[in-house]
Design an enzyme around this catalytic site. Structure first.
Site, short mmCIF file in Angstrom:
data_model
loop_
_atom_site.label_atom_id
_atom_site.label_comp_id
_atom_site.label_asym_id
_atom_site.label_seq_id
_atom_site.Cartn_x
_atom_site.Cartn_y
_atom_site.Cartn_z
CG ASP A 14 -29.63 -130.10 50.98
OD1 ASP A 14 -28.77 -129.36 50.12
OD2 ASP A 14 -30.89 -129.91 50.31
CG HIS A 15 -23.86 -129.48 48.01
ND1 HIS A 15 -24.79 -129.68 46.97
CD2 HIS A 15 -23.61 -128.40 47.49
CE1 HIS A 15 -24.95 -128.80 45.98
NE2 HIS A 15 -24.25 -128.16 46.32
CG HIS A 54 -29.95 -127.66 46.84
ND1 HIS A 54 -29.32 -128.78 47.56
CD2 HIS A 54 -29.36 -127.99 45.62
CE1 HIS A 54 -28.65 -129.67 46.99
NE2 HIS A 54 -28.53 -129.31 45.83
C1 BG6 Z 1 -26.82 -130.24 42.88
C2 BG6 Z 1 -27.73 -130.35 41.75
O1 BG6 Z 1 -27.37 -130.94 43.94
O2 BG6 Z 1 -26.42 -128.89 43.33
C3 BG6 Z 1 -26.98 -129.66 40.32
O3 BG6 Z 1 -27.68 -131.71 41.28
C4 BG6 Z 1 -26.48 -128.26 40.86
O4 BG6 Z 1 -27.87 -129.76 39.38
C5 BG6 Z 1 -25.69 -128.23 42.10
O5 BG6 Z 1 -25.97 -127.89 39.47
C6 BG6 Z 1 -25.88 -126.82 42.43
O6 BG6 Z 1 -24.77 -126.61 43.58
P1 BG6 Z 1 -24.02 -125.58 44.05
O7 BG6 Z 1 -23.38 -125.66 45.26
O8 BG6 Z 1 -23.01 -125.34 42.72
O9 BG6 Z 1 -24.81 -124.22 43.95
#
Ligand code: BG6
Length: 494
Positions: free
Chosen positions: A183-184, A246
């Protein structure tokens, strides 16, 4: 640092990083730029190879040209160095593979033969429906060594049952210590700082509870639409794409009990307790406590944008949500009675990710405020666009009669650290290469998150709860404001 005690720029062990889905959007925009930055930090040893695997017909030279056009533009020009980029490209190889055709894995085997002692990462940046084909494929080809790891991008399945099935399939060929579920958001500096703030300072702990906190809001707003991801997105929707992972991860880190150490399982044991303590939203309660939205066309300063249903890849009667707001509650001594309002959406006013912790008002106010309003203390933890922590407190302005004014104690991470902000994936990829699992989700966490999400999705279907339209460039449907205002609160706005 709390999450990766051994995270420095010192080189990782020699490795082969096999990136399935190597031509995909995420690989090109985030994963390969992240690897480039780690290359520039001299963290990738000379004998570290990146093998991008995908279906397109091309050779390694053509793929490097493709990266030159597609990936380079996602690296901030201020931090781009041409010589380093060329050296980075030298470690990138391309492999054309049909992951559903077992005979194709022989080509990968040829590339990996003789390198069994290297760390081997199979990074799956592909649709979850292909996870098992790939893990079985590499297993049957005899490519899984004791030094191998598998990293998987979310979403892990589309409900608890399919996630459990993927996890069973993974467990059939990999040990749990070899599995890294990404989960980045957990790689973002401010998310890790949330733990540092809570557990590295004695100040907050006595305040971090229902006696002192009135409500919490977590917003992940994006200005982007679904664009080229229409086909994937329409099968997924915001609940599965953003809330299941997230938003719930932010909620959990914000609310978990202090772990006894930074040992990965000590942290994850506490996280899962929160997921299990979330009060289930079921049936009619779902309709009362959630709002679905879908963006229409609208205007930004940069111009007008089409609506979700105008996307060629989306059926024009699609009822997939691009926005969700919901009220969650945690049944525990610490959090009983505190509402947590979560919201996320595409094509909202601006990109903005923030956590707002509203404290209770003073029990008895002896002062007037300059504007006649008396808002409580508030902690703002902002992840995007800037990383900052702000605390609203009241003071008396110099020279004024005694009337209180709100001011902010500001901590802007850019000012404090004055260095390039790492892409979340830089840390995560290095942690996978090093085998450090603390920032990754354990199997039971993923399953518990789905267990809370599934009844919401089911109730939406059962009651045919359709998304409400909202204008691109707005903050979502007005029902999201009613969701929170009926409890006497309002979404934080600057
Ligand atoms: C991803 C989703 O996990 O996270 C995307 O699949 C989303 O839809 C993205 O745009 C958002 O990541 P960040 O780091 O730009 O907030």
């Amino acid at each position: 640092m709390i999450a990766s005690a051994d995270f420095t720029d010192s080189p990782v062990e020699p490795f082969d990083f096999i990136l399935f889905g190597g031509t995909g959007d995420l690989s090109v925009r985030k994963l390969l730029p992240a690897l480039y930055f780690r290359h520039c930090a001299d963290q990738l040893p000379e004998d570290g190879r990146i093998i991008c695997a995908a279906r397109s017909e091309m050779d390694s030279d053509e793929f490097r040209k493709f990266l030159e056009e597609e990936s380079k533009q996602h690296i901030d020009a201020d931090h781009f160095d041409d010589a380093q980029w060329q050296a980075f490209l030298d470690r990138v190889l391309y492999l054309k593979i049909d992951v559903t055709d077992q005979s194709d894995y022989a080509k990968l085997k040829d590339l990996l033969d003789g390198r069994e002692s290297h760390v081997r990462v199979f990074y799956l940046s592909v649709a979850p429906s292909l996870f098992t084909a790939i893990t079985d494929g590499v297993n049957e080809a005899g490519l899984i060594t004791p030094q191998s790891r598998v990293a998987l991008e979310k979403p892990l399945g589309r409900d608890q049952e399919s996630a459990d099935k993927i996890n069973d399939d993974l467990a059939a060929v990999f040990d749990e210590t070899q599995i890294f579920r990404i989960d980045h958001y957990l790689g973002k500096e401010t998310v890790q700082n949330l733990m540092a703030l809570r557990f590295g300072n004695a100040l907050f702990e006595p305040l971090w509870r229902n006696e002192r906190i009135s409500d919490v809001q977590i917003t992940i707003a994006e200005s982007l639409g679904v664009d080229s991801r229409g086909r994937f997105y329409d099968q997924t929707g915001a609940l599965r794409d953003m809330v299941q992972n997230h938003l719930l991860q932010l909620l959990v880190i914000l609310t978990m009990e202090p772990p006894v150490s930074v040992d990965p399982d000590a942290v994850r044991d506490e996280k899962i307790k929160v997921l299990r303590a979330l009060k289930p939203l079921v049936g009619r309660d779902v309709i009362e406590n959630t709002v679905r939205g879908q963006y229409k066309g609208g205007a930004y300063e940069s111009g007008t944008v089409p609506g979700y249903l105008d996307n060629d890849d989306i059926p024009n009667d699609s009822t997939t949500e691009t926005f969700v707001a919901l009220k969650a509650e945690i049944g525990s001594w610490r959090w009983e009675g505190v509402p947590f309002y979560l919201r996320t959406g595409k094509r909202m006013e601006q990109k903005q990710t923030e956590i707002i912790v509203n404290f209770k008002k003073v029990p008895h106010s002896i002062f007037e405020t300059a504007d006649g309003l008396s808002e409580p203390n508030q902690l703002i933890i902002r992840l995007q666009p800037n990383e900052e922590i702000r605390m609203r407190i009241y003071v008396k302005a110099w020279g004024d009669e005694i009337k209180l004014r709100p001011v902010h104690l500001n901590l802007d991470f850019n000012d404090v650290f004055q260095k390039r902000r790492m892409i979340a994936y830089e840390r995560l990829i290095v942690d996978v290469l090093r085998g450090n699992p603390v920032l990754f989700m354990r199997r039971d966490e993923v399953s518990a998150a789905w267990a809370w999400i599934d009844p919401i999705q089911q109730a939406w279907q059962q009651f045919q709860y359709k998304p409400k339209g909202y204008r691109s460039g707005s903050m979502g449907p007005s029902a999201a404001s009613s969701l929170i205002s009926r409890d006497g609160f309002s979404w934080y706005e600057e």
